[in-house]
Design a protein around this motif. Structure first.
Motif, mmCIF file in Angstrom:
data_model
loop_
_atom_site.group_PDB
_atom_site.id
_atom_site.type_symbol
_atom_site.label_atom_id
_atom_site.label_comp_id
_atom_site.label_asym_id
_atom_site.label_seq_id
_atom_site.Cartn_x
_atom_site.Cartn_y
_atom_site.Cartn_z
ATOM 1 N N ASP A 81 0.924 -1.261 0.092
ATOM 2 C CA ASP A 81 0.117 0.085 -0.079
ATOM 3 C C ASP A 81 0.977 1.274 -0.052
ATOM 4 O O ASP A 81 1.124 1.780 0.866
ATOM 5 N N ARG A 82 1.486 1.480 -1.227
ATOM 6 C CA ARG A 82 2.417 2.542 -1.359
ATOM 7 C C ARG A 82 1.753 3.652 -2.478
ATOM 8 O O ARG A 82 1.272 3.173 -3.405
ATOM 9 N N THR A 96 -2.746 3.675 -7.823
ATOM 10 C CA THR A 96 -1.378 3.200 -7.640
ATOM 11 C C THR A 96 -1.275 1.647 -7.348
ATOM 12 O O THR A 96 -1.736 1.270 -6.318
ATOM 13 N N LYS A 97 -0.411 1.049 -8.049
ATOM 14 C CA LYS A 97 -0.001 -0.503 -7.937
ATOM 15 C C LYS A 97 1.475 -0.661 -7.651
ATOM 16 O O LYS A 97 2.153 -0.236 -8.425
ATOM 17 N N THR A 98 1.569 -1.014 -6.423
ATOM 18 C CA THR A 98 3.247 -1.217 -6.162
ATOM 19 C C THR A 98 3.547 -2.653 -5.780
ATOM 20 O O THR A 98 2.690 -3.237 -4.773
ATOM 21 N N PHE A 99 4.283 -3.426 -6.369
ATOM 22 C CA PHE A 99 4.609 -4.586 -5.723
ATOM 23 C C PHE A 99 6.114 -5.104 -6.098
ATOM 24 O O PHE A 99 6.750 -4.365 -6.793
ATOM 25 N N ILE A 100 6.528 -5.896 -5.172
ATOM 26 C CA ILE A 100 7.923 -6.531 -5.014
ATOM 27 C C ILE A 100 7.945 -7.950 -5.838
ATOM 28 O O ILE A 100 6.900 -8.860 -5.637
ATOM 29 N N LYS A 136 9.731 7.900 -7.186
ATOM 30 C CA LYS A 136 9.927 8.003 -5.732
ATOM 31 C C LYS A 136 9.372 6.959 -5.031
ATOM 32 O O LYS A 136 9.705 6.572 -3.827
ATOM 33 N N VAL A 137 8.138 6.655 -5.364
ATOM 34 C CA VAL A 137 7.807 5.336 -4.695
ATOM 35 C C VAL A 137 8.546 4.075 -4.647
ATOM 36 O O VAL A 137 8.880 3.486 -3.688
ATOM 37 N N LYS A 138 9.303 3.845 -5.761
ATOM 38 C CA LYS A 138 10.178 2.631 -5.842
ATOM 39 C C LYS A 138 11.240 2.959 -5.067
ATOM 40 O O LYS A 138 11.996 1.999 -4.548
#
Length: 165
Positions: A26-27, A36-40, A70-72
């Motif tokens: 949740d970033r 926004t979709k952020t994943f590792i 910035k998020v990454k």
């Protein structure tokens, strides 16, 4: 570290489909107009990589791209801290843990600079040309325990002062 263990430590949601595994975080920003979709994910070499995609039709591509970066960057900093076994603390000419100005401080002081890679510690020192700084390398777990111990001593001292008053 496995991706399952990382998901727990970073506080993300593990998603699995066949052999694919991702940790969703949740970033970033999520509003009516922006998603926004952020994943590792983990590549074949075992390296953890970060993906971030922002969809926002009301913003220009350059802005969206800068926000994604910035998020990454923030997630990579968290990964570095979690995965590192070492911590690097900035010290002054006398070898004492110090603040930006080179003044000696306790390890648990808010101004203590802690880095989780030697390169970042060296980069910081190079930028602070006005003060002669160096760094000390610590085992990350030991450093965290020592900071907790010093915090506990500080709390106990404050409690005893309050009782005396």
């Amino acid at each position: 570290m496995t991706i399952e263990q990382l998901a727990e430590k970073i506080g993300g949601n593990l998603w699995t489909k066949g052999s694919l595994k991702r940790i969703y975080l949740d970033r970033g920003y999520n509003t009516k107009k922006m998603q926004t979709k952020t994943f590792i994910w983990q590549n074949e070499d075992g390296e953890f990589l970060v993906s971030c995609r922002i969809e926002c039709h009301s913003q220009p591509y350059e802005w969206i791209n800068s926000q994604q970066e910035k998020v990454k960057e923030s997630v990579y900093e968290d990964l570095e801290k979690i995965l590192s076994e070492k911590a690097f603390v900035i010290t002054n000419e006398k070898g004492e843990v110090c603040d930006d100005s080179g003044n000696s401080v306790e390890l648990n002081h808010y101004s203590v600079k802690v880095f989780y890679s030697k390169e970042k510690a060296e980069e910081y020192i190079d930028e602070e040309e006005s003060v002669n700084l160096s760094y000390k390398e610590f085992d990350k777990e030991w450093l965290e325990q020592e900071v907790d111990r010093l915090d506990e001593i500080e709390r106990a001292n404050k409690n005893s002062q309050n009782i005396e008053q």
